[in-house]
Design a protein around this motif. Structure first.
Motif, PDB file in Angstrom:
ATOM      1  N   TYR A  83     -19.719  21.725 112.042  1.00  0.00           N
ATOM      2  CA  TYR A  83     -19.151  23.023 111.692  1.00  0.00           C
ATOM      3  C   TYR A  83     -17.899  22.888 110.824  1.00  0.00           C
ATOM      4  N   ALA A  84     -17.075  21.908 111.127  1.00  0.00           N
ATOM      5  CA  ALA A  84     -15.892  21.698 110.296  1.00  0.00           C
ATOM      6  C   ALA A  84     -16.302  21.314 108.876  1.00  0.00           C
ATOM      7  N   ALA A  85     -17.354  20.499 108.751  1.00  0.00           N
ATOM      8  CA  ALA A  85     -17.824  20.091 107.425  1.00  0.00           C
ATOM      9  C   ALA A  85     -18.406  21.285 106.657  1.00  0.00           C
ATOM     10  N   LEU A  86     -19.211  22.110 107.327  1.00  0.00           N
ATOM     11  CA  LEU A  86     -19.766  23.287 106.655  1.00  0.00           C
ATOM     12  C   LEU A  86     -18.658  24.232 106.207  1.00  0.00           C
ATOM     13  N   ARG A  87     -17.644  24.379 107.042  1.00  0.00           N
ATOM     14  CA  ARG A  87     -16.537  25.254 106.694  1.00  0.00           C
ATOM     15  C   ARG A  87     -15.795  24.706 105.468  1.00  0.00           C
ATOM     16  N   GLN A  88     -15.573  23.389 105.434  1.00  0.00           N
ATOM     17  CA  GLN A  88     -14.865  22.785 104.306  1.00  0.00           C
ATOM     18  C   GLN A  88     -15.679  22.911 103.018  1.00  0.00           C
ATOM     19  N   ALA A  92     -30.954  33.792 112.115  1.00  0.00           N
ATOM     20  CA  ALA A  92     -29.822  33.546 111.223  1.00  0.00           C
ATOM     21  C   ALA A  92     -28.540  33.510 112.040  1.00  0.00           C
ATOM     22  N   HIS A  93     -27.834  32.392 111.977  1.00  0.00           N
ATOM     23  CA  HIS A  93     -26.631  32.223 112.793  1.00  0.00           C
ATOM     24  C   HIS A  93     -25.858  31.013 112.275  1.00  0.00           C
ATOM     25  N   TYR A  94     -24.622  30.839 112.738  1.00  0.00           N
ATOM     26  CA  TYR A  94     -23.811  29.643 112.449  1.00  0.00           C
ATOM     27  C   TYR A  94     -23.661  29.390 110.940  1.00  0.00           C
ATOM     28  N   ALA A  95     -23.598  30.465 110.144  1.00  0.00           N
ATOM     29  CA  ALA A  95     -23.804  30.308 108.709  1.00  0.00           C
ATOM     30  C   ALA A  95     -22.522  30.380 107.883  1.00  0.00           C
ATOM     31  N   PRO A  96     -22.421  29.533 106.852  1.00  0.00           N
ATOM     32  CA  PRO A  96     -21.401  29.723 105.825  1.00  0.00           C
ATOM     33  C   PRO A  96     -21.828  30.842 104.881  1.00  0.00           C
ATOM     34  N   VAL A  97     -20.956  31.195 103.946  1.00  0.00           N
ATOM     35  CA  VAL A  97     -21.335  32.153 102.905  1.00  0.00           C
ATOM     36  C   VAL A  97     -22.203  31.469 101.855  1.00  0.00           C
ATOM     37  N   THR A  98     -21.832  30.259 101.463  1.00  0.00           N
ATOM     38  CA  THR A  98     -22.574  29.518 100.445  1.00  0.00           C
ATOM     39  C   THR A  98     -23.995  29.236 100.918  1.00  0.00           C
ATOM     40  N   VAL A 127     -28.944  19.628 116.342  1.00  0.00           N
ATOM     41  CA  VAL A 127     -28.434  19.680 114.962  1.00  0.00           C
ATOM     42  C   VAL A 127     -29.437  20.381 114.055  1.00  0.00           C
ATOM     43  N   HIS A 128     -30.713  20.039 114.193  1.00  0.00           N
ATOM     44  CA  HIS A 128     -31.745  20.718 113.395  1.00  0.00           C
ATOM     45  C   HIS A 128     -31.744  22.219 113.666  1.00  0.00           C
ATOM     46  N   ASP A 129     -31.590  22.590 114.930  1.00  0.00           N
ATOM     47  CA  ASP A 129     -31.559  24.003 115.294  1.00  0.00           C
ATOM     48  C   ASP A 129     -30.413  24.713 114.571  1.00  0.00           C
ATOM     49  N   ARG A 130     -29.217  24.145 114.606  1.00  0.00           N
ATOM     50  CA  ARG A 130     -28.065  24.783 113.977  1.00  0.00           C
ATOM     51  C   ARG A 130     -28.199  24.838 112.465  1.00  0.00           C
ATOM     52  N   LEU A 131     -28.704  23.758 111.857  1.00  0.00           N
ATOM     53  CA  LEU A 131     -28.858  23.748 110.401  1.00  0.00           C
ATOM     54  C   LEU A 131     -29.898  24.771 109.947  1.00  0.00           C
ATOM     55  N   GLY A 132     -30.991  24.884 110.701  1.00  0.00           N
ATOM     56  CA  GLY A 132     -32.026  25.857 110.341  1.00  0.00           C
ATOM     57  C   GLY A 132     -31.505  27.283 110.398  1.00  0.00           C
ATOM     58  N   ARG A 133     -30.749  27.601 111.437  1.00  0.00           N
ATOM     59  CA  ARG A 133     -30.200  28.956 111.561  1.00  0.00           C
ATOM     60  C   ARG A 133     -29.113  29.212 110.522  1.00  0.00           C
ATOM     61  N   ALA A 134     -28.318  28.181 110.233  1.00  0.00           N
ATOM     62  CA  ALA A 134     -27.289  28.325 109.203  1.00  0.00           C
ATOM     63  C   ALA A 134     -27.915  28.592 107.844  1.00  0.00           C
ATOM     64  N   ALA A 135     -28.996  27.887 107.534  1.00  0.00           N
ATOM     65  CA  ALA A 135     -29.678  28.092 106.254  1.00  0.00           C
ATOM     66  C   ALA A 135     -30.259  29.501 106.153  1.00  0.00           C
ATOM     67  N   ALA A 136     -30.751  30.011 107.281  1.00  0.00           N
ATOM     68  CA  ALA A 136     -31.312  31.363 107.273  1.00  0.00           C
ATOM     69  C   ALA A 136     -30.237  32.430 107.127  1.00  0.00           C
ATOM     70  N   GLY A 137     -29.013  32.135 107.585  1.00  0.00           N
ATOM     71  CA  GLY A 137     -27.959  33.127 107.552  1.00  0.00           C
ATOM     72  C   GLY A 137     -27.055  33.083 106.337  1.00  0.00           C
ATOM     73  N   ALA A 138     -27.092  32.000 105.582  1.00  0.00           N
ATOM     74  CA  ALA A 138     -26.211  31.869 104.412  1.00  0.00           C
ATOM     75  C   ALA A 138     -26.810  32.617 103.226  1.00  0.00           C
ATOM     76  N   THR A 139     -26.218  33.740 102.874  1.00  0.00           N
ATOM     77  CA  THR A 139     -26.802  34.621 101.869  1.00  0.00           C
ATOM     78  C   THR A 139     -26.069  34.612 100.544  1.00  0.00           C
ATOM     79  N   GLY A 140     -24.897  33.956 100.505  1.00  0.00           N
ATOM     80  CA  GLY A 140     -24.101  34.001  99.295  1.00  0.00           C
ATOM     81  C   GLY A 140     -23.210  35.218  99.210  1.00  0.00           C
ATOM     82  N   LYS A 141     -23.239  36.077 100.261  1.00  0.00           N
ATOM     83  CA  LYS A 141     -22.412  37.293 100.273  1.00  0.00           C
ATOM     84  C   LYS A 141     -21.430  37.205 101.437  1.00  0.00           C
ATOM     85  N   PRO A 142     -20.110  37.334 101.177  1.00  0.00           N
ATOM     86  CA  PRO A 142     -19.109  37.241 102.242  1.00  0.00           C
ATOM     87  C   PRO A 142     -19.220  38.420 103.195  1.00  0.00           C
TER      88      PRO A 142
END
Length: 328
Positions: free
Chosen positions: A285-290, A227-233, A313-328
């Motif tokens: 990353y700018a798009a995920l942040r926006q 889990a890494h590189y993740a937004p909250v959403t 890109v697949h590596d970053r998206l996979g880790r972002a999906a694992a880290g985005a929990t919906g909790k800030p």
């Protein structure tokens, strides 16, 4: 006094300076100063056993930080430095444990951004160690910053100075190649691909993916957690053919999806990162942040093509999906 001179003084005083690189913005400290390095971990909320990458002015500084440097490392440095490639090598005994996470290896890179290179040269010329430890300038596990504004949003007054070098050209973190255990192994994919590395080494590197035997024996490196590189959403990757129907089904249930796609569309809550792998990485990353700022219930990501060009890109998206929990 200009900002570069101020940055050198702050680094020598043990303070933190955010620096632009061609990959992402880094949170920099004097790599030879354990107390300064400890400030990085405190500012980011980063686990103390998670190693940092040391940025150096040029390949002539390798021996200051590494020992038993194999010919393959020098060949890769000659081919790709300055640039988005990190080499994992056996560390010199003088390298602080705080930098290496207590391991016998150290990650080294010569960044390609002109402002980062100017800072490293000035820091070395002023009597500094010649090395700046600089993980991404964000809270641990969250979206890496690709602009000075992203750093301000993430860290605020936790950093003494932010050097604004504009948007990062590459937009995702460096390729990491382990050369400390014999056969070269890619521990993190990036803009420099396995094929490019193989062309220099005249042989393909090992792909030490997380979970296999090679990865279990590999050094810990930056960005290797599941889990890494993740937004909250929360994020869900969706096949291109299913993207629109999945979005419609969510809206029918009263949910608000945001979409990250390859090509532009008509929705207000949709961003297109690009159909080209390099452009997508630059924008990711700018798009995920926006999209994270929209207040959507879910970010639907159109799954990119499954080719080598898109591996990072697949590596970053996979880790972002694992880290985005919906909790800030």
């Amino acid at each position: 006094m200009d900002e570069l001179e101020r940055a050198v003084l702050l680094l020598r005083a043990g303070e933190l300076v955010a620096i632009p690189t061609e990959t992402v913005y880094g949170l920099g400290a004097d790599a030879a100063n354990p107390a300064a390095v400890a400030r990085i971990f405190a500012a980011k909320g980063r686990p103390a056993d998670h190693p940092l990458i040391v940025h150096i002015p040029d390949a002539g500084h390798l021996e200051r930080w590494a020992r038993d440097i194999p010919p393959a490392a020098r060949a890769l440095a000659a081919a790709f430095w300055p640039g988005p490639l990190t080499l994992i090598l056996k560390r010199q005994p003088t390298v602080p444990d705080a930098v290496t996470g207590g391991q016998d290896t150290v990650g080294l890179r010569v960044p390609g951004h002109p402002l980062a290179r100017a800072l490293l040269a000035a820091f070395a010329a002023a009597g500094g160690s010649g090395g700046i430890a600089a993980p991404s300038a964000n809270r641990f596990g969250r979206i890496s910053p690709t602009s000075a504004d992203h750093v301000r949003e993430e860290l605020g007054d936790k950093v003494a100075l932010i050097l604004d070098g504009g948007p990062c050209a590459v937009g995702i973190e460096s390729t990491i190649v382990d050369l400390s255990r014999g056969a070269p192994a890619i521990l993190r994919p990036g803009a420099i691909t396995a094929a490019q590395i193989a062309a220099v080494l005249q042989g393909a590197p090992v792909d030490a993916d997380t979970g296999n035997a090679a990865a279990a024996a590999a050094p810990r490196v930056s960005g290797s957690l599941e889990a890494h590189y993740a937004p909250v959403t929360p994020i869900r990757l969706v096949a291109p053919a299913d993207l629109e129907t999945t979005a419609q089904a969510l809206r029918a249930r009263g949910q608000r999806p945001a979409l990250l796609t390859l090509m532009p569309g008509a929705d207000d809550d949709r961003l297109a990162a690009g159909a080209d792998a390099a452009a997508y990485a630059h924008n990711l990353y700018a798009a995920l942040r926006q999209l994270d700022h929209l207040g959507a219930d879910l970010i639907l990501v159109e799954t990119p093509p499954a080719t080598e060009a898109w591996q990072a890109v697949h590596d970053r998206l996979g880790r972002a999906a694992a880290g985005a929990t919906g909790k800030p």
